[in-house]
Motif scaffolding. Structure first.
Motif, mmCIF file in Angstrom:
data_model
loop_
_atom_site.group_PDB
_atom_site.id
_atom_site.type_symbol
_atom_site.label_atom_id
_atom_site.label_comp_id
_atom_site.label_asym_id
_atom_site.label_seq_id
_atom_site.Cartn_x
_atom_site.Cartn_y
_atom_site.Cartn_z
ATOM 1 N N THR A 152 0.683 -1.112 0.173
ATOM 2 C CA THR A 152 0.320 0.378 -0.073
ATOM 3 C C THR A 152 0.977 1.261 -0.267
ATOM 4 O O THR A 152 0.313 2.306 -0.042
ATOM 5 C CB THR A 152 -1.107 0.464 1.158
ATOM 6 N N THR A 153 1.631 1.195 0.379
ATOM 7 C CA THR A 153 3.092 2.233 0.742
ATOM 8 C C THR A 153 4.200 1.986 -0.024
ATOM 9 O O THR A 153 4.563 0.810 0.888
ATOM 10 C CB THR A 153 3.024 3.177 1.491
ATOM 11 N N GLY A 154 5.132 2.675 -0.067
ATOM 12 C CA GLY A 154 6.816 1.944 -0.555
ATOM 13 C C GLY A 154 7.048 1.948 -2.218
ATOM 14 O O GLY A 154 6.737 2.903 -2.625
ATOM 15 N N SER A 155 7.515 0.795 -2.367
ATOM 16 C CA SER A 155 8.002 0.838 -3.660
ATOM 17 C C SER A 155 7.992 -0.951 -4.226
ATOM 18 O O SER A 155 7.497 -2.386 -3.258
ATOM 19 C CB SER A 155 9.539 1.461 -3.543
ATOM 20 N N VAL A 156 8.036 -1.035 -5.283
ATOM 21 C CA VAL A 156 7.909 -2.036 -5.954
ATOM 22 C C VAL A 156 8.921 -1.896 -6.679
ATOM 23 O O VAL A 156 9.412 -1.657 -7.908
ATOM 24 C CB VAL A 156 7.190 -2.703 -6.455
ATOM 25 N N VAL A 157 10.809 -3.607 -6.749
ATOM 26 C CA VAL A 157 11.436 -2.970 -7.560
ATOM 27 C C VAL A 157 11.570 -4.526 -8.116
ATOM 28 O O VAL A 157 11.728 -5.804 -7.749
ATOM 29 C CB VAL A 157 12.676 -2.491 -6.375
ATOM 30 N N VAL A 158 12.118 -3.690 -9.433
ATOM 31 C CA VAL A 158 12.245 -4.964 -10.244
ATOM 32 C C VAL A 158 13.605 -4.958 -11.144
ATOM 33 O O VAL A 158 14.095 -4.109 -11.558
ATOM 34 C CB VAL A 158 11.387 -5.087 -11.577
ATOM 35 N N GLU A 159 14.767 -6.417 -10.783
ATOM 36 C CA GLU A 159 15.700 -6.470 -11.044
ATOM 37 C C GLU A 159 16.464 -7.209 -11.929
ATOM 38 O O GLU A 159 15.433 -8.498 -11.382
ATOM 39 C CB GLU A 159 16.766 -6.367 -9.837
ATOM 40 N N ALA A 160 17.160 -7.493 -12.214
ATOM 41 C CA ALA A 160 17.777 -8.242 -13.967
ATOM 42 C C ALA A 160 19.283 -8.382 -13.618
ATOM 43 O O ALA A 160 19.560 -7.744 -13.939
ATOM 44 C CB ALA A 160 17.022 -8.045 -15.162
ATOM 45 N N TYR A 161 20.007 -9.221 -13.648
ATOM 46 C CA TYR A 161 21.151 -9.510 -13.184
ATOM 47 C C TYR A 161 22.337 -11.213 -14.028
ATOM 48 O O TYR A 161 20.984 -12.008 -14.233
ATOM 49 C CB TYR A 161 21.550 -9.765 -12.163
ATOM 50 N N PRO A 162 22.702 -10.938 -14.495
ATOM 51 C CA PRO A 162 23.546 -12.370 -15.335
ATOM 52 C C PRO A 162 24.215 -13.295 -14.557
ATOM 53 O O PRO A 162 24.620 -12.854 -13.481
ATOM 54 C CB PRO A 162 24.280 -11.609 -16.366
ATOM 55 N N LEU A 163 23.976 -14.769 -14.504
ATOM 56 C CA LEU A 163 24.254 -15.374 -14.146
ATOM 57 C C LEU A 163 25.683 -15.907 -14.969
ATOM 58 O O LEU A 163 25.011 -16.235 -15.654
ATOM 59 C CB LEU A 163 23.455 -16.345 -13.401
ATOM 60 N N PRO A 164 26.759 -16.393 -14.497
ATOM 61 C CA PRO A 164 27.576 -17.995 -15.163
ATOM 62 C C PRO A 164 26.798 -19.053 -15.953
ATOM 63 O O PRO A 164 25.589 -19.695 -15.303
ATOM 64 C CB PRO A 164 28.471 -18.408 -13.691
ATOM 65 N N SER A 165 26.917 -18.633 -16.793
ATOM 66 C CA SER A 165 27.083 -20.001 -17.988
ATOM 67 C C SER A 165 26.984 -21.785 -17.709
ATOM 68 O O SER A 165 28.291 -21.131 -17.734
ATOM 69 C CB SER A 165 27.151 -19.758 -19.182
ATOM 70 N N ARG A 166 25.927 -22.365 -17.269
ATOM 71 C CA ARG A 166 26.691 -23.681 -17.538
ATOM 72 C C ARG A 166 27.634 -23.848 -18.159
ATOM 73 O O ARG A 166 28.578 -25.341 -18.226
ATOM 74 C CB ARG A 166 25.562 -24.642 -17.140
ATOM 75 N N ARG A 167 26.858 -23.375 -19.337
ATOM 76 C CA ARG A 167 27.164 -24.476 -21.019
ATOM 77 C C ARG A 167 27.421 -23.610 -22.020
ATOM 78 O O ARG A 167 26.620 -22.309 -21.820
ATOM 79 C CB ARG A 167 26.065 -25.597 -21.492
ATOM 80 N N ALA A 168 28.331 -23.666 -23.239
ATOM 81 C CA ALA A 168 28.361 -22.496 -24.147
ATOM 82 C C ALA A 168 27.317 -22.076 -24.529
ATOM 83 O O ALA A 168 25.789 -23.713 -24.898
ATOM 84 C CB ALA A 168 28.694 -22.927 -25.246
ATOM 85 N N GLY A 169 26.719 -21.869 -24.982
ATOM 86 C CA GLY A 169 25.599 -20.678 -26.021
ATOM 87 C C GLY A 169 24.500 -20.456 -25.457
ATOM 88 O O GLY A 169 23.253 -20.458 -25.401
ATOM 89 N N GLU A 170 23.947 -21.057 -24.046
ATOM 90 C CA GLU A 170 23.155 -20.480 -23.056
ATOM 91 C C GLU A 170 23.312 -19.172 -22.019
ATOM 92 O O GLU A 170 24.318 -18.567 -21.500
ATOM 93 C CB GLU A 170 22.667 -21.671 -22.317
ATOM 94 N N VAL A 171 22.159 -18.047 -21.555
ATOM 95 C CA VAL A 171 22.434 -17.218 -20.889
ATOM 96 C C VAL A 171 21.109 -17.681 -19.740
ATOM 97 O O VAL A 171 20.145 -17.978 -20.045
ATOM 98 C CB VAL A 171 21.617 -16.358 -21.534
ATOM 99 N N ARG A 172 21.730 -17.315 -18.449
ATOM 100 C CA ARG A 172 21.609 -17.805 -17.250
ATOM 101 C C ARG A 172 21.024 -16.385 -16.525
ATOM 102 O O ARG A 172 22.513 -15.433 -16.694
ATOM 103 C CB ARG A 172 21.777 -18.654 -16.130
ATOM 104 N N ILE A 173 20.062 -15.805 -16.221
ATOM 105 C CA ILE A 173 19.621 -14.725 -15.678
ATOM 106 C C ILE A 173 18.758 -14.680 -14.115
ATOM 107 O O ILE A 173 18.164 -15.677 -14.057
ATOM 108 C CB ILE A 173 18.349 -13.656 -16.505
ATOM 109 N N LEU A 174 19.110 -14.008 -13.461
ATOM 110 C CA LEU A 174 18.363 -13.778 -11.777
ATOM 111 C C LEU A 174 17.323 -12.198 -11.894
ATOM 112 O O LEU A 174 18.210 -11.884 -12.288
ATOM 113 C CB LEU A 174 19.363 -13.647 -10.680
ATOM 114 N N PHE A 175 16.280 -12.644 -11.333
ATOM 115 C CA PHE A 175 15.970 -11.242 -11.643
ATOM 116 C C PHE A 175 15.235 -11.632 -10.210
ATOM 117 O O PHE A 175 14.704 -12.451 -9.611
ATOM 118 C CB PHE A 175 13.922 -12.664 -12.305
ATOM 119 N N SER A 176 14.467 -10.717 -9.634
ATOM 120 C CA SER A 176 14.173 -10.682 -8.478
ATOM 121 C C SER A 176 13.156 -9.172 -8.399
ATOM 122 O O SER A 176 13.317 -8.250 -9.352
ATOM 123 C CB SER A 176 15.688 -9.617 -7.102
ATOM 124 N N VAL A 177 11.892 -9.887 -8.419
ATOM 125 C CA VAL A 177 10.998 -8.544 -7.291
ATOM 126 C C VAL A 177 11.100 -8.416 -6.185
ATOM 127 O O VAL A 177 10.173 -10.220 -5.350
ATOM 128 C CB VAL A 177 9.638 -9.331 -8.339
#
Length: 978
Positions: A735-760
């Motif tokens: 009801t008051t304050g804020s909502v923060v959405v963030e996205a950061y890269p994570l280390p990939s396990r294999r070539a050709g892939e992108v791992r992304i960390l989202f925070s809400v």
């Protein structure tokens, strides 16, 4: 060809010699230039040399360039860039060449000059195995320091641990003091030159001569021009072999092979080389060398010089030796005749004494008269002790009486018996005795220790007993039969189960396997017949209408043939397992599975029908409300319309959540893999909540890490669905304050892939710890009961968890009541290379979409009205058809840019109408017209099914203005691209 040094440099001359030898048969003209890179003028001299080359060869037609050593290689690369960058360049003698050195340039191949310090040290250690120290002489030039780095890298790989003292920039006058302080078992490895009294490096030849004269130790080197100049040797870089290898590459290019097909860097062709003079100096001979070593300064032997005289003398000596041999043979024959008698007499004793079997001679009373060493070894007594004993004395008391009776019965016919004896230390041993009467008062006997064989026989009997017991008690039926198929064994399980306890073993023993009543009744005698020929059989779930015990059932049978050592058939084993109960259970499970599948299909059909029936009127409600909201209204009316639209969309989301949950439970939820612009997808989600943020006063902020790629491969819609749900929940409970959405890269396990960390993260009411455990369960909410602060069915987080899992990720939550909640989740997406023209600003083409002539095919009157008004507000002209058949007639008579097609309609459905448009000859000119499905079918697989039938896009009812506009834009963009 450009060589780095001058015409007096031995290395450069040997490289040129090797190249010329390799090109001897090739029809090529070789131009040779000498860079003389060691001149004091330095860079200015090299620049002048390159200008000279451009003037001399600038107008000539050269097929390729050849560089020897680093200075010439660097110079020719600049010369080639100015003359012709596509001109092939072959190099050799380039120190430690790597692919990184050649990056960014094409048509480059050559031979690396790499010192093999490990092989050189191993060669030295092989000649001087007691070495404990490896002293190293180096200089501080770039090459000298590089060689030291190589040495330090390979030192751990030496075959044994060595002390490795390093001496850098040593002056000639200090050599004696330095080398005199080292142990005698030292090898000296030279990786640079020493300096004169003035600190100036000596020439290579002078430096090696000084080192060799001052060193009391063998001197190892990695360069061929130092072998023969004072160094003992090593596995050396050879200028001759470098030139030959480079010439081979030149020859292949001249023959027409593409430079790209050749190996870019060949391994340095190093050669093991030893100076024979230095080898003798340190007390070693050529015979100490391993095979394949090249020897320099080899001395000519007397045999090489006087080979002819040596062979003549040998021939004369051979004739003389023949005469002497003839005389010796005559004397030897006479000597053999004299010694034959003595040898014959000794032969008997030698044979007996050396026999591995114990041999004895006894009189008829049993007293031993002679024994051989093997008998002594077997019993533990000495010869003298045995000759004082009777045979009864060496037998075990338990078998003494029987043994002596057998001894008394020995006659001229050989007899064999096994008796239990005792050795000198009292150990019982089993002996096999074969004896015969040798003379009226003498018995000859041969004895072998068979204790191990008797023990093995006992173990075999125990094993047979155990296996027979195992077969008797096994929980399956076991029958054994001989080579004729006659039953020789039947176990207790068969008697209890298949015979019902009514038959004894004698009923089966002696019968033919194929004649058993149960086998005959089941009609499988022909299938068992191969078993009697030695062929294994496996039969599953064979129905026996009547076992020997009178009941029926199903049986698994396995037949295992047995063979003698010579491979002939010896019989076999027939194993039977009663699987009647298992078959019944499988049938019950199959029936239950079929019932469950039928129930699932009925559930899916019900959900599909309910979805269709709910979405159709809901489409009318939402459509009318959107039209109402777009008309002139008072502020109060506009508020009512907005709230009604919001409630309709909430009902649509609830319906979608129920269908998504159904898909998840049925395992039919699918994730698409299509390229999309990550930042645009996130922007669209955030844009949905900007009005809510403004209305509620709750700030919405975001941070998207710049390291994230612009384009990724995945399911943009499902990712947006997860983010929309989590951000929507954040606004619900904040009801008051804020909502923060963030996205950061994570280390990939294999070539050709992108791992992304989202925070809400939000600053809302938070979630109690007791509710966190069940947060992701379907139909569960943190706020329960009649006083809930927010609305919802409790399906969103459960669906989010499944979607994130399908996208290769996981979700977690951190919350503190009164402080707020943070949802963290990661997903795995594919990586793509964004190309120019692929990315465009959102809304561009849609805003510029020209007015279209649209054919609307819809049977529901309200939906027709809503769609018509929406399309007209977009500026499009609309013609209506009530079903598929009417649509075909209208399309045949007029010109249209787009068809909006319902699926379920009377007379002719949308799929049949689409197939007719795409394939019928009368619509050949209009077969490519864009067709967008506008339907209430929204179950898993519906979209894919409609697109596969020939439609260009899909929009599910109830239709929002934005979804309809986007679907039309995609369809028209696809049509214009085609």
């Amino acid at each position: 060809m450009v060589l780095s040094y001058d015409v007096q440099d031995a290395w450069s001359v040997s490289v040129l010699e090797g190249l010329r030898a390799s090109l001897e048969q090739a029809e090529a003209t070789l131009h040779v230039e000498w860079l003389d890179a060691r001149r004091k003028e330095g860079v200015g001299s090299v620049a002048a040399f390159e200008r000279f080359l451009l003037e001399k060869y600038g107008r000539s037609h050269l097929d390729m360039l050849v560089a020897a050593d680093n200075a010439a290689f660097d110079s020719l690369r600049r010369f080639r860039a100015a003359l012709d960058p596509a001109l092939p360049l072959v190099f050799c003698g380039v120190n430690n060449a790597t692919p990184a050195m050649l990056a960014g340039e094409s048509d480059l191949v050559g031979v690396s000059e790499t010192v093999d310090i490990t092989a050189t040290v191993n060669l030295g250690l092989g000649l001087f195995p007691k070495t404990s120290h490896l002293a190293v002489i180096a200089d501080s030039t770039r090459g000298g320091l590089a060689n030291l780095d190589v040495l330090r890298q390979v030192t751990p790989g030496f075959p044994r641990s060595l002390a490795v003292p390093e001496f850098v920039d040593v002056k000639y006058g200090d050599l004696a003091g330095i080398l005199g302080g080292l142990p005698r078992d030292t090898l000296l490895l030279v990786l640079g030159v020493v300096q004169g009294p003035d600190g100036v490096p000596l020439p290579v030849a002078d430096s090696m001569a000084a080192l060799s004269a001052a060193s009391p130790f063998p001197v190892l080197t990695c360069w061929d021009f130092e072998v023969g100049a004072g160094a003992l040797g090593g596995v050396v870089v050879s200028g001759l072999e470098q030139g030959r290898a480079a010439g081979g590459l030149v020859r292949r290019i001249l023959a027409g092979e593409a430079v790209e097909s050749l190996p870019r860097i060949l391994k340095s062709p190093d050669v093991p080389m030893i100076d024979a003079v230095q080898l003798r100096r340190f007390g070693r001979s050529l015979s100490d060398l391993p095979p394949g070593v090249v020897v320099v300064n080899r001395q000519e032997t007397l045999y090489t010089r006087y080979r002819g005289l040596v062979w003549t003398a040998l021939a004369v000596f051979a004739v003389m030796a023949g005469c002497i041999l003839a005389l010796a043979l005559a004397l030897a024959a006479r000597k053999r005749a004299v010694t034959a008698l003595v040898a014959s007499e000794a032969r008997y004793r030698t044979s007996v004494d050396s026999a591995p079997t114990a041999i004895f001679i006894a009189d008829t009373a049993g007293w031993l008269r002679d024994v051989n060493p093997a008998a002594c070894h077997m019993t533990g007594w000495s010869r003298e002790e045995l000759l004082a004993k009777n045979i009864a004395d060496v037998l075990d008391p338990a078998s003494r009486e029987e043994g002596m009776r057998g001894f008394a019965a020995i006659d001229a016919q050989a007899r064999t018996a096994e008796v239990l004896g005792r050795t000198k230390d009292g150990t019982p041993r089993w002996w096999s005795i074969a004896a015969v009467q040798l003379a009226p008062d003498r018995v000859l006997g041969f004895v072998a220790d068979v204790t191990e064989r008797k023990a093995a026989e006992a173990r075999l009997r125990d094993s047979e007993t155990r296996y027979k017991l195992l077969a008797e008690q096994a929980p399956i039926s076991i029958m054994a039969f001989d080579a004729k198929g006659v039953i020789t064994f039947v176990n207790k399980r068969h008697l209890d189960v298949f015979a019902g306890g009514r038959k004894a073993p004698e009923f089966f023993l002696g019968r033919g396997l194929l004649e058993l009543p149960g086998i005959v009744g089941a009609g499988i005698a022909d299938k068992l017949e191969p078993l009697l020929r030695g062929v294994p059989i496996d039969l599953e779930a064979v129905y026996f209408p009547e076992f020997t015990g009178g009941h029926a059932g199903y049986v698994n049978l396995r037949g295992v043939p047995l063979h003698h050592e010579d491979g002939t058939f010896a019989g076999g084993i027939l194993i039977r397992e009663d699987v009647t109960a298992r078959i019944g259970m499988e049938r019950s499970l199959t029936a239950a599975r079929n019932a469950a599948e039928a129930a699932s299909l009925a559930k899916s059909a019900f959900l599909a029908n309910m979805s269709h029936e709910i979405r159709t009127p809901l489409n009318g409600v939402l459509g009318m409300l959107q039209l109402l909201a777009a008309s002139p209204l008072s502020s109060e009316q506009a508020e009512y319309a907005a709230l009604a639209i919001q409630s309709s969309k909430r009902l649509t989301r609830l319906l979608s959540d129920i269908l998504d949950l159904s898909r998840v439970e049925a395992g039919k939820m699918q994730i698409q893999a299509e390229p999309f612009q990550l930042s645009e997808a996130l922007r669209q989600v955030l844009a949905l909540f900007n009005p809510i943020s403004q209305q509620t006063g709750v700030f919405l902020t975001s941070h998207i890490d710049v390291a994230l790629p612009a384009m990724v491969v995945g399911d943009a819609a499902r990712l947006q669905q997860v983010l929309t749900n989590l951000i929507g929940n954040a606004f619900k409970f904040t009801t008051t304050g804020s909502v923060v959405v963030e996205a950061y890269p994570l280390p990939s396990r294999r070539a050709g892939e992108v791992r992304i960390l989202f925070s809400v993260a939000d600053t809302g009411c938070g979630i109690p710890d007791a509710d966190l455990k069940k947060l992701f369960e379907p139909f569960t909410q943190a706020s329960q009961g009649l006083q809930r602060n927010v609305q919802g069915a409790g399906l969103g987080l459960s669906i989010c968890q499944h979607l994130i899992s399908l996208m290769g990720g996981s979700i977690a939550v951190d919350s503190e009541p009164g402080q707020g909640t943070t949802f963290l989740f990661c997903v795995t997406l594919g990586r793509v290379q964004a190309l120019a023209g692929q990315l465009r600003p959102a809304g561009g083409p849609a805003d510029q979409l020209r007015p279209l002539r649209v054919l609307l095919v819809e049977d529901d009157r309200v939906t027709r009205l809503v769609a018509t008004r929406l399309l007209e507000k977009f500026g499009h002209g609309v013609t209506v058809a009530e079903n598929g058949r009417r649509a075909l007639d209208v399309l045949a008579e007029g010109e249209y840019d787009l068809v909006l097609m319902d699926i379920q309609m009377p007379e002719m459905d949308g799929l049949e109408a689409t197939a007719t448009i795409r394939n019928a000859p009368r619509f050949a000119a209009k077969a490519a017209i864009p067709i967008v499905a506008m339907t209430a079918y929204a179950m898993a697989g519906d979209r894919e099914r409609f697109l596969a039938s020939g439609m260009d896009d899909y929009v599910a009812k109830p239709v929002s203005i934005e979804d309809l506009r986007a679907a039309i834009e995609r369809a028209m963009t696809k049509a214009s691209a085609a």
